[in-house]
Write an enzyme that holds these catalytic residues in place. Structure first.
Site, PDB file in Angstrom:
ATOM      1  N   SER A 170       0.849  -1.090  -0.013  1.00  0.00           N
ATOM      2  CA  SER A 170       0.201  -0.139   0.102  1.00  0.00           C
ATOM      3  C   SER A 170       1.036   1.332   0.054  1.00  0.00           C
ATOM      4  O   SER A 170       2.033   1.080   0.297  1.00  0.00           O
ATOM      5  CB  SER A 170      -0.627  -0.246   1.332  1.00  0.00           C
ATOM      6  OG  SER A 170      -1.406   1.185   1.603  1.00  0.00           O
ATOM      7  N   TYR A 211      -2.052  -1.333  10.167  1.00  0.00           N
ATOM      8  CA  TYR A 211      -2.003  -1.537   8.860  1.00  0.00           C
ATOM      9  C   TYR A 211      -0.676  -0.878   8.052  1.00  0.00           C
ATOM     10  O   TYR A 211       0.147  -1.776   7.452  1.00  0.00           O
ATOM     11  CB  TYR A 211      -3.131  -0.681   8.403  1.00  0.00           C
ATOM     12  CG  TYR A 211      -3.223  -0.596   6.841  1.00  0.00           C
ATOM     13  CD1 TYR A 211      -3.880  -1.940   6.178  1.00  0.00           C
ATOM     14  CD2 TYR A 211      -2.964   0.132   5.941  1.00  0.00           C
ATOM     15  CE1 TYR A 211      -4.104  -2.111   4.784  1.00  0.00           C
ATOM     16  CE2 TYR A 211      -3.209   0.312   4.341  1.00  0.00           C
ATOM     17  CZ  TYR A 211      -3.784  -0.958   4.039  1.00  0.00           C
ATOM     18  OH  TYR A 211      -3.882  -1.086   2.640  1.00  0.00           O
ATOM     19  N   LYS A 213       2.205  -3.234   6.243  1.00  0.00           N
ATOM     20  CA  LYS A 213       2.401  -2.828   5.013  1.00  0.00           C
ATOM     21  C   LYS A 213       3.889  -2.375   4.691  1.00  0.00           C
ATOM     22  O   LYS A 213       4.468  -2.786   3.585  1.00  0.00           O
ATOM     23  CB  LYS A 213       1.404  -1.791   4.432  1.00  0.00           C
ATOM     24  CG  LYS A 213       0.095  -2.317   4.257  1.00  0.00           C
ATOM     25  CD  LYS A 213      -0.013  -3.546   3.273  1.00  0.00           C
ATOM     26  CE  LYS A 213      -1.695  -3.759   3.352  1.00  0.00           C
ATOM     27  NZ  LYS A 213      -1.746  -5.248   2.506  1.00  0.00           N
TER      28      LYS A 213
END
Length: 271
Positions: free
Chosen positions: A143, A156, A160
């Site tokens: 991401s 998150y 990532k």
């Protein structure tokens, strides 16, 4: 790597968002597909849709955080199609909140899926791809959060950025072996999906940030458009797949801050 009809693509997290776009575009290009997701109902519906279009596809419900289930997916691909040409380690979830307020179980579950799923895919499939002694491609979905940091997205972002580091490490390792297997890391911005549902499913309370983030994601790039850019990047041998170019100034600011040893300052993404 040249994309050709009849090649076999394994796609995790295939039932929605980026995974669905990859499956639909791959099917349109004549690839044979091995699809997996934890959502059996949506996975079954996608499989039937693709088969109705004449795509050769097999699907299996699997949790990528479980190494044995990923091994079973690999075995299914070999049993049905004799091997694998493209592996898309794509499954992922998202959680929001202050880093210290997210419970240990929610932290661990996200890491198990977003990072553990990629680790399991690499551990399970790379020996197969190397043993085939022919060109093959691995694409790990990270991401823009794998390159820049934002508040309220701690788990998150951690997952990532780890996927980016693992992908780059794998790239160097394959180069040392002079292998015919290549790796790319996909770092998109908003892509239309319902990934925010995973935040609610994990028990997170919905706040103004979640509503704003959900709206931004749902209005993001269409998954099929993203998939076309991914396949184009594969064919020219690109490691960094960065479909949202408008985020590069934010990345440049971060790198400059690191090199200049200045304290980071968060800014909203450039329009």
């Amino acid at each position: 790597m040249r994309i050709e009809q009849g090649q076999v693509a394994v796609i995790t997290g295939a039932a929605g968002g980026i995974g669905r776009g990859l499956a639909e575009e791959g099917g349109a290009r004549g690839l044979r597909l091995v699809l997996t997701d934890v959502d059996g109902q949506r996975l079954s519906a996608l499989t039937e849709q693709l088969q109705g279009l004449g795509v050769t596809v097999v699907s299996q419900v699997a949790d990528v955080s479980d190494a044995a289930q990923v091994d079973a997916l690999r075995d299914l691909a070999v049993e049905r199609f004799g091997g694998v040409d493209l592996l898309f380690n794509n499954a992922g979830v998202l959680q929001t909140g202050f880093s210290w307020e997210i419970g240990a179980d929610r932290w661990q579950r996200l890491l198990d899926i977003n990072l553990g799923g990629v680790i399991n895919g690499i551990r399970s499939f790379i020996p197969l791809l190397l043993g085939q002694q022919r060109p093959a491609q691995v694409v790990n979905t990270a991401s823009l959060a794998g390159l820049v940091c934002s508040p309220m997205l701690g788990p998150y972002t951690v997952s990532k950025q780890a996927v980016v580091a693992l992908s780059e490490t794998l790239h160097y390792e394959l180069a040392v072996l002079q292998a015919q297997v290549s790796v790319a890391v996909l770092c998109p911005g908003p892509v239309a999906s319902d990934i925010m549902n995973s935040n609610q499913a994990a028990g997170a309370a919905t706040g103004p940030l979640d509503v704003l983030l959900d709206s931004s994601i749902r209005q993001g790039m269409e998954p099929r458009e993203l998939a076309r850019e991914v396949f184009a990047g594969i064919e020219v041998g690109r490691f960094w797949l960065l479909p949202h170019k408008n985020f590069k100034p934010a990345l440049e600011r971060r790198l400059t801050s690191i090199l200049d040893e200045t304290n980071p300052v968060f800014q909203m993404a450039d329009a």
